[in-house]
Design an enzyme around this catalytic site. Structure first.
Site, PDB file in Angstrom:
ATOM      1  N   LYS A  60       0.840  -1.200   0.000  1.00 15.00           N
ATOM      2  CA  LYS A  60       0.000   0.000   0.000  1.00 15.00           C
ATOM      3  C   LYS A  60       0.878   1.255   0.000  1.00 15.00           C
ATOM      4  CE  LYS A  60      -3.959   1.952   2.560  1.00 15.00           C
ATOM      5  NZ  LYS A  60      -4.829   1.760   3.740  1.00 15.00           N
ATOM      6  N   SER A 135      -9.695   1.850   2.907  1.00 15.32           N
ATOM      7  CA  SER A 135      -8.832   2.577   1.993  1.00 15.32           C
ATOM      8  C   SER A 135      -7.826   1.700   1.251  1.00 15.32           C
ATOM      9  CB  SER A 135      -8.074   3.654   2.777  1.00 15.32           C
ATOM     10  OG  SER A 135      -7.232   3.061   3.760  1.00 15.32           O
ATOM     11  N   SER A 159     -10.019  -0.546   7.079  1.00 19.22           N
ATOM     12  CA  SER A 159      -9.429  -0.341   5.744  1.00 19.22           C
ATOM     13  C   SER A 159      -8.731  -1.551   5.150  1.00 19.22           C
ATOM     14  CB  SER A 159      -8.452   0.843   5.779  1.00 19.22           C
ATOM     15  OG  SER A 159      -9.151   2.052   5.893  1.00 19.22           O
TER      16      SER A 159
END
Length: 477
Positions: A60, A135, A159
């Site tokens: 990420k 996210s 997330s």
């Protein structure tokens, strides 16, 4: 079966047996990304397969990798290249695993749909007209689409778990303090945790073992020994005590929250019946302060975000507006152009709740209710080993559907937020497919540092059901 369809564990076995080479793995992955990435857009920076040194992992875009651009999908960090590796990246490299591509995300992890990126929205591989969740939507979409073997995400209010649910993969949020946050660009420091997103429970166990452990560079990291999570796999769950909180199935249908989707409820209830068949003792319980979780979270998280993001001012790193004639003007122009709409919204809200005259009314009161939420879980875990709930009240929603309604977007995380407020571990695993062809997730929660329980229950359920083996057909591509 093609190499990009295999789990990390299966690939490692084949590599150790010399049935395949690393070059084979990278070539298959590179080809898959070339075929799909133009539609799925899981990555903000795909890597090349030059000189592979270990099994690839997607990372990420808020986890620091030395000398790589890292932006949190925000313009404010344009040009930032960390001079160090995050602790989790150091651990991966020592274990022979190589970062391969950085995945798209909601800017600074502010979002539940992966639409708030300064790059572009990521799409759900099961239906390209739907969101992958957020996210960590890029990480979940990459794993689901076969564009990544496995991935790292971060979880502040769901997330990792919510996108795992939307994309039909496994996502684990570890206990707060189990995994070092050093090198994770902070959103809310009392809530953030790095965790794995994988194709199955075994891969999640392998990856968590690698990234867990004490780190003196993170003051919140707990100095506890890390068990071999793989030993939890294959154990039966006979006699295990599982709690089902009634509040997660009967939350208000008023206002923006329309209640749990009937298909989600049905799939989760079937999953609970399967756990009973496997020998678990299941009983309904109450977590009475659940209804306050969203309100508490969006006070605590935004307050911490406001504090953490104040460091991005155009002075030391990242974007800098060079047209300004004064320091104050440079601050204003840099932040105006660097932060997106959702980031500005949360910074403003967080600054407000911390301001003079409002701190006691909002932030302090939220922290008190947060303690009550944590106490609810502590009470339940005196008598139970695991708590089972839906991961999300609905399957993936359509792109753009909630972008103009922030409250509806925030309520996407209504089932995951309490876990972060309480600091406990939780995992989402696939438990069904909706009539519209979208995955549905089952959330498992355990007491602090009892990730072994999650792996034991998750693996038992996984072996008795077909859901983790189902793959998106990508018919829209």
């Amino acid at each position: 079966m093609k190499l990009w369809e295999l789990t990390a564990y299966e690939l490692l076995e084949k590599l150790q047996g010399k049935a395949i080479t690393l070059e084979d793995v990278y070539a298959a992955l590179h080809q898959r990304i070339g075929q799909l990435e133009g539609k799925v857009r899981a990555y903000c920076r795909p890597a090349k397969a030059d000189n592979p040194s270990g099994l690839p992992i997607a990372v990420k875009d808020n986890i620091c990798i030395r000398n790589y651009p890292v932006t949190c999908a925000s313009r404010i960090l344009d040009g930032f290249h960390p001079p160090y590796d995050a602790t989790v990246i150091q651990k991966l490299k020592k274990s022979g695993i190589s970062p391969y591509g950085q995945t798209n995300m909601d800017e600074f992890a502010f979002g539940s749909s992966c639409e708030n990126s300064s790059f572009y929205p990521t799409r759900n591989p099961w239906n390209l007209e739907c969101v992958p969740g957020g996210s960590s939507g890029g990480s979940a979409a990459a794993v689901a689409a076969g564009e990544a073997v496995w991935a790292l995400g971060s979880d502040t209010g769901g997330s990792i778990r919510q996108p795992a649910s939307f994309c039909g993969v496994v996502g684990l949020k570890p206990t707060y303090g189990r995994v070092s946050r050093y090198g994770l660009i902070a959103f809310a420091s009392s809530l953030d945790q790095v965790g794995p997103i994988t194709r199955d429970v075994r891969d999640a166990a392998v990856l968590l073992n690698i990234i867990s452990g004490y780190d003196s560079q993170d003051a919140t990291c707990v100095n506890l020994s890390v068990p071999d999570y793989a030993k939890s796999l294959g154990k039966d769950i006979k006699g295990l005590r599982i709690a089902v909180p009634k509040e997660y199935f009967s939350l208000s249908k008023e206002s923006e929250f329309k209640g749990i989707d009937e298909e989600v409820k049905s799939c989760v209830e079937e999953a609970i019946e399967q756990l009973k068949k496997s020998g678990a003792q299941v009983r309904q319980v109450s977590l009475p302060h659940t209804e306050y979780a969203v309100a508490v979270y969006y006070i605590v998280a935004t307050a911490e975000a406001s504090s953490n993001l104040s460091r991005f001012d155009g002075v030391q790193y990242g974007l800098r507006d060079k047209s300004a004639n004064s320091l104050m003007e440079m601050y204003k122009r840099t932040r105006q152009g660097g932060f997106g709409l959702e980031a500005k919204r949360r910074i403003i809200l967080g600054t407000y709740v911390l301001s003079h005259g409002y701190y006691e009314a909002y932030y302090l009161r939220a922290q008190k209710v947060r303690a009550l939420i944590a106490r609810d879980f502590a009470q339940v875990f005196k008598d139970f080993d695991c708590v089972v709930t839906p991961t999300s009240p609905t399957p993936a929603f359509r792109l753009g559907e909630r972008m103009k309604n922030p409250l509806a977007m925030y309520l996407s995380d209504i089932y995951t937020i309490s876990v972060n407020l309480a600091g406990i571990p939780a995992m989402s695993i696939p438990c069904g497919i909706s009539k519209g062809g979208l995955p549905i997730g089952l959330q498992l929660m355990a007491k602090p540092f009892a990730e072994e329980t999650l792996f034991r229950v998750g693996h038992c359920y996984e072996q008795a059901t077909p859901w983790h083996k189902m793959k998106p057909q990508l018919t829209n591509v």
